[in-house]
Design an enzyme around this catalytic site. Structure first.
Site: not given
Length: 530
Positions: A269, A345, A379
């Protein structure tokens, strides 16, 4: 071999393969057994039964008592791919009833139909046909028998029970169902409930997916299910310009592709944030907006590298400006032809929101590749089990997790949750994080990372559910092979089977994702080109 006499408590039953001359009697028996299906236009036709004999005579069975046909079983061999327990419809799995999709090289005997003369029930006819079908499965060295079992009494309970609740209560003996109850007594396990399986008013068109595993099956050695993955543990460092960044990224992709023959390469990321170190110092929100201006160059670089090396490149993540002015933290999955799919995300950390003004996306993509079905959670997303469950329910076999954490606590949150997602969904989870530091870039000062690949925790896999792991906080690349077939062996016969043991009668999963049209090789999401 057939014909064969099968002994039952009520006498012997002769089982043989049918002949063309038997077809009128088979059709008449089918119509007597299933008047509701006849009304719904679901009865066998002569052309269909002739086709069954043409494509797979050995799989068609009739039971006789005193020379009269009193039962029929129809089967074909299918290849269910790496997910043999996927939901399907009767008309799809039987090629609209004609069995043209019969695959002699497949590993699954599919039970298309069993029916017994209503006046002769209780004579062990069904048991004889099921035993003959198991004998066939063993003789042909097939891995399993699958079938869709009609929920024959569900219409009487549909006003108060969901199909899953009905199936559960039948298995617990609280409700009597002559079809499902018999199938369970014959050693079949219920794997799921399939909607819109067949036109049958009594079942409300639902069916149970049932499976019998052949314990005598001898597998052939086959490396085609193995996938090579490279997880780049990428070091943050000061850069002069975009060319400097491109040279570093190129080094890892070329090493993974040319030296190690990797098929998937995962970057961490926010690896592109180091581009800000080569620019004049600016505030965090101004900087992240400036970084988004590099998007066309970023896409061109990654698409070119994926195409040159002929691999799938999960290009970490990069901030991408949206048409409404928002910024999304986006992972781009590049194919070997240079085209890509964007995965935003979903869950934004407090620091991302505060420092950079990042907004969360609202879609999840599943990409079908020749070797595995893959998905990406960025993440923080992996710390939410719903997102991984959504992807696993749509067949994802490898979940890629690029992350960026500044300390050991953050790393442990991602690491521990990634391992949990692998166990509960019986999938592989590959992770890669950044290491090093960027002293002059706000919110990117220090980092803690350790690339890892997690597996279900069972006999098929390495101890502790950790397939491979890099040394912490050094720039390196973790390269490892994953055997996709191990996942399915674990799902079918593991010490625990979380996928099939879910209590769907108690818990319901719903999503409100704004997924767009399905494109080539994409289950959900938007296809884009460089």
């Amino acid at each position: 071999m057939l014909p064969k006499e099968y002994e039952t408590d009520k006498g012997s039953v002769m089982v043989r393969n049918p002949r063309a001359a038997d077809i009128p009697d088979m059709i008449a028996l089918h119509r007597r057994c299933f008047p509701y299906m006849v009304a719904a236009d679901g009865a066998w036709e002569e052309s269909e039964l002739k086709s069954h004999l043409d494509v797979f005579e050995e799989g068609q069975l009739v039971a006789e008592i005193d020379g009269k046909i009193v039962g029929v079983a129809s089967s074909l061999i299918v290849s269910m791919g790496r997910n043999p327990l996927r939901k399907h419809t009767y008309y799809g799995i039987t090629d609209d009833g004609y069995f043209y999709n019969h695959d002699p090289q497949g590993d699954t005997l599919y039970g298309a139909e069993v029916y017994v003369d209503p006046e002769m029930r209780g004579r062990g006819i069904g048991k004889a046909l099921y035993e003959a079908r198991r004998d066939l499965c063993r003789r042909l060295n097939l891995r399993r028998i699958l079938a869709g079992g009609r929920l024959s009494n569900y219409a009487d309970h549909a006003d108060r029970l969901t199909p899953e609740e009905y199936v559960w209560q039948v298995q617990e003996g609280k409700i009597q169902d002559p079809v499902l109850g018999f199938q369970v007594s014959q050693g079949f396990a219920v794997r799921s409930v399939m909607p819109n399986y067949i036109r049958d008013p009594r079942s409300k068109d639902f069916a149970s997916l049932i499976e019998w595993l052949n314990s005598d099956y001898q597998a052939n050695d086959d490396d085609s299910a193995k996938v090579r993955v490279a997880c780049v543990q990428y070091q943050m460092r000061r850069l002069k310009d975009f060319d400097d960044f491109a040279n570093q990224v190129r080094y890892f992709v070329e090493t993974a592709g040319e030296d190690y023959n990797a098929e998937f390469v995962l970057f961490p990321e926010f690896l592109s944030v180091q581009l800000l170190s080569g620019l004049q110092a600016m505030g965090s929100r101004e900087g992240i907006r400036k970084l988004a201006e590099f998007t066309p160059q970023f896409i061109e670089l990654m698409g070119t590298l994926a195409r040159e090396q002929g691999l799938y490149l999960i290009a970490g993540s990069h901030p991408v400006a949206q048409s409404d002015g928002r910024l999304e933290n986006t992972a781009m999955i590049f194919r070997p032809d240079g085209t890509y799919v964007s995965q935003p995300k979903l869950h934004i950390t407090p620091s991302e929101r505060t420092w950079w003004g990042i907004s969360g996306g609202d879609s999840l993509v599943v990409v079908q590749t020749p070797k595995a079905r893959i998905g990406v959670l960025i993440c923080y997303d992996v710390e939410f089990p719903e997102a991984a469950r959504y992807l696993a329910d749509r067949g994802v076999e490898i979940l890629f997790v690029p992350y960026c954490t500044d300390n050991r606590q953050g790393y442990m949150r991602v690491n521990t949750c990634a391992a949990a997602r692998a166990i509960e969904n019986q999938i592989y989870v590959a992770t890669a994080g950044v290491v090093g530091n960027l002293p002059d870039v706000p919110a990117m000062d220090i980092h803690y990372g350790r690339a890892s690949v997690f597996t279900p925790s069972d006999f098929e896999f390495a101890r502790d559910g950790i397939h491979a792991q890099a040394d912490a906080n050094v720039e390196t690349m973790l390269v490892t092979d994953l055997d996709i077939s191990d996942l399915y062996r674990s799902r079918q016969s593991g010490a625990v089977t979380p996928i099939s043991d879910r209590r769907t009668d108690l818990f319901e999963f719903q999503s409100k994702l704004s997924n767009e049209m399905i494109g080539r090789g994409v289950e959900e999401g938007t296809i884009e080109s460089e």
